[in-house]
Design a protein around this motif. Structure first.
Motif: not given
Lengths: 113, 114
Positions: B99-103, A56-62, A31-35, A49-52
């Motif tokens: 806080r957050g899922h990111e590590a 869509k989630n946007e951050d600058g060029r990404f 339910d949570y995805f990251l790059w 990252s994006i929650s399920s």
């Protein structure tokens, strides 16, 4: 069995153009995805990252897009820059924040000047 | 603020020897993880500490691997005895609940067993 897959091991793109990286997952409990981005001899660095509950989630060029029905997400980098040349990992987690991450195999991106 | 620090950055040992990897997480982070990347493949989870307790050790490959986290601060991962297939890059990561899922990852320890 690999629950997160990045089927393109490498990608080459011209500077200024769009880079599109793809990731597929099989576990519907994620339910949570990251790059993450990784340079040689360094550890992975969190990118976006994006929650399920979002698509869509946007951050600058990404920008990350999530298609839950297809169990597919993608990362768009626009415009691509030479400094974006790195290995990009897709990762997924389930449940509470702090739970383990399940990674894909990575996609090596080369941005040509 | 200092990031996650791992020591050593490289280690070459012979099969059958013992190696201990160390990780210092970001100060104040209760969650500490160990991951491993073998042969340029995916990064695989090994285990997860919350403070000094093992929350999830489902990724530990066998009983030759022993992880500890003293007083909820730094952590060590011992491989004894090392086998050829243990070669790879071992990453430590930390995060702060809730806080957050990111590590946040360290630079990794490249272990080569010969």
């Amino acid at each position: 069995d690999q629950q997160v897959k990045q089927n393109s091991p490498s990608l080459s793109v011209q500077e200024g153009r769009i880079s599109i990286l793809n990731c597929d997952y099989t576990n519907s409990m994620f339910d949570y995805f990251l790059w993450y981005k990784k340079y040689p001899a360094e550890g992975p660095t969190f990118l976006i990252s994006i929650s399920s509950i979002k698509d869509k989630n946007e951050d600058g060029r990404f920008t990350v897009f999530l298609n839950k029905s297809a169990k597919h997400l993608s990362l768009h980098i626009v415009p691509s820059q030479p400094g974006d040349s790195a290995v990009y990992f897709c990762a997924a987690s389930k449940g509470a924040a702090g739970n383990k991450l399940t990674f894909g195999g990575g996609t090596r991106v080369l941005v040509k000047p | 603020e200092a990031g996650v620090t791992q020591f050593p950055s490289h280690s070459v040992i012979e099969k059958g020897q013992t190696v201990t990897l160390r990780c210092d997480p970001i100060s104040g982070h209760d969650n500490l993880y160990w991951y491993r990347r073998v042969m340029g493949k995916e990064i695989k989870f090994l285990l997860h500490f919350v403070k000094e307790s093992k929350q999830d050790e489902s990724g530990m490959p066998n009983n030759r691997f022993l992880a500890e986290r003293t007083g909820g601060t730094y952590s060590t991962l011992k491989v004894q005895p090392a086998e050829l297939e243990d070669s790879g890059v071992y990453f430590c990561a930390s995060s702060q609940f809730p806080r957050g899922h990111e590590a946040f990852f360290g630079q990794g320890t490249r272990l080569t067993v010969v």
